[in-house]
Design an enzyme around this catalytic site. Structure first.
Site, PDB file in Angstrom:
ATOM      1  N   ARG A   1     -37.002  42.956  71.697  1.00 32.80           N
ATOM      2  CA  ARG A   1     -36.448  43.329  73.353  1.00 32.80           C
ATOM      3  C   ARG A   1     -34.782  43.872  72.625  1.00 32.80           C
ATOM      4  O   ARG A   1     -33.922  43.727  72.306  1.00 32.80           O
ATOM      5  CB  ARG A   1     -36.461  42.235  73.808  1.00 32.80           C
ATOM      6  CG  ARG A   1     -37.977  42.293  73.945  1.00 32.80           C
ATOM      7  CD  ARG A   1     -38.073  41.134  74.805  1.00 32.80           C
ATOM      8  NE  ARG A   1     -40.200  40.790  74.598  1.00 32.80           N
ATOM      9  CZ  ARG A   1     -41.142  39.552  74.061  1.00 32.80           C
ATOM     10  NH1 ARG A   1     -40.020  39.004  73.325  1.00 32.80           N
ATOM     11  NH2 ARG A   1     -41.545  39.249  74.689  1.00 32.80           N
TER      12      ARG A   1
ATOM     13  N   HIS B   1     -37.950  49.811  74.644  1.00 36.21           N
ATOM     14  CA  HIS B   1     -39.454  49.555  75.016  1.00 36.21           C
ATOM     15  C   HIS B   1     -40.797  50.216  74.911  1.00 36.21           C
ATOM     16  O   HIS B   1     -41.044  49.711  73.984  1.00 36.21           O
ATOM     17  CB  HIS B   1     -39.700  48.914  76.189  1.00 36.21           C
ATOM     18  CG  HIS B   1     -40.686  48.031  76.288  1.00 36.21           C
ATOM     19  ND1 HIS B   1     -40.073  46.412  76.268  1.00 36.21           N
ATOM     20  CD2 HIS B   1     -42.379  47.247  76.916  1.00 36.21           C
ATOM     21  CE1 HIS B   1     -41.039  45.634  76.256  1.00 36.21           C
ATOM     22  NE2 HIS B   1     -41.847  46.191  76.597  1.00 36.21           N
TER      23      HIS B   1
ATOM     24  N   HIS C   1     -45.110  37.840  71.642  1.00 34.55           N
ATOM     25  CA  HIS C   1     -46.140  37.217  72.705  1.00 34.55           C
ATOM     26  C   HIS C   1     -46.457  35.356  72.535  1.00 34.55           C
ATOM     27  O   HIS C   1     -46.699  35.563  71.520  1.00 34.55           O
ATOM     28  CB  HIS C   1     -46.746  37.863  72.313  1.00 34.55           C
ATOM     29  CG  HIS C   1     -47.227  39.704  72.862  1.00 34.55           C
ATOM     30  ND1 HIS C   1     -47.589  40.740  72.189  1.00 34.55           N
ATOM     31  CD2 HIS C   1     -45.806  39.942  73.604  1.00 34.55           C
ATOM     32  CE1 HIS C   1     -47.130  40.894  72.646  1.00 34.55           C
ATOM     33  NE2 HIS C   1     -46.166  41.375  73.390  1.00 34.55           N
TER      34      HIS C   1
END
Length: 293
Positions: A146, A239, A265
């Site tokens: 990110r 992103h 995640h």
């Protein structure tokens, strides 16, 4: 009439805007038209959940989006809550009615061929900033981190001998991401140029010419500027490169669970959205290649 008294209630007691009241009125009229077409003797007080489900289905068949249908159902719910409070009805017919689910938009990503053109054929500025900018794009594409994670990298997080990056993600959860020989060489070139410019180093791994850490909007502008050279997508953000990493990994037969770990995640469900993206690509290939598609 029940409908008129409800609209007056919205106007004088709830102080809703004229535009909102008109919208509620139109929604109720459309529903009334529907149940009268089913049975002329019906009125608002006797309709049931099945009748409302039939209306929802008819709206979808007319081409209304899930968002529009759910808004109309919201109008109907408010109306029946009002009727319940007034004692006109004893049961809310919408209690067991659920609206259509909205389709989640598929992640936007860049094709591998376009990323190759960007990294291998695009002219970057000479010197420190050119090396830094290219490396930032390369790190996004080859690790899927990110923007906040990239900005937060320190020299200690980048292990050249082990060829891995330690990333601190959401809720301070850390993960290790491996990288290849080419990225290692580009990191070494960047560090060499940074040392010439800033012998004592800087605040972070990726820095500006003054030694200060990169900030979010600067990274966004950098990515957008370079992606504009190879793609015409509306979204050109860091992103998008994260999406590109995930899609590229799955297209090249990576296990879904491995991609989940690399992206950081919490749930496999979050990662599964990328399988839909790869399936859409597969459909395009099929439609272009098969003579009977």
């Amino acid at each position: 009439m029940l409908k008129d008294s409800f609209l007056k209630y919205l106007q004088f007691e709830k102080n809703y805007s004229d535009k909102t009241i008109v919208s509620y009125g139109i929604d109720l009229e459309k529903f009334e038209e529907y149940f009268k077409s089913v049975d002329e003797s019906l009125d608002f007080t006797v309709v049931d959940a099945d009748l409302i489900r039939g209306w929802v289905l008819s709206l979808m068949e007319e081409g209304y989006t899930a968002t529009s249908v759910n808004r109309k159902l919201s109008s109907l719910r408010s109306f029946y809550h009002y009727l319940l409070r007034q004692g006109v009805v004893s049961v809310d017919p919408l209690l067991k009615v659920t609206g259509p689910k909205k389709k989640k938009p598929l992640p936007v990503f860049i094709k591998d061929a376009d990323m190759t053109r960007l990294l291998d054929e695009t002219a970057f500025d000479a010197g420190f900033e050119g090396l830094r900018d290219r490396l930032i794009l390369e790190v996004f594409y080859e690790t899927g981190i990110r923007r906040s994670e990239l900005i937060g990298l320190t020299d200690a997080d980048v292990d050249l001998s082990a060829k891995q990056i330690k990333v601190t993600g959401k809720r301070n959860k850390q993960r290790l991401i491996p990288f290849g020989d080419e990225l290692k060489e580009d990191i070494e070139a960047y560090l060499s140029a940074r040392k010439d410019l800033l012998p004592e180093g800087g605040e972070a791994f990726f820095v500006r010419r003054n030694g200060k850490a990169m900030y979010p909007y600067l990274v966004y502008l950098l990515v957008k500027r370079y992606l504009s050279r190879v793609v015409s997508l509306k979204k050109k953000s860091p992103h998008v490169l994260r999406h590109t990493f995930a899609t590229s990994m799955l297209n090249n037969h990576a296990e879904l669970s491995a991609v989940k770990e690399l992206l950081g995640h919490e749930s496999l469900t979050t990662t599964e959205v990328y399988t839909h993206t790869t399936f859409e690509e597969l459909k395009k290939v099929y439609e272009q290649a098969h003579p009977r598609a």
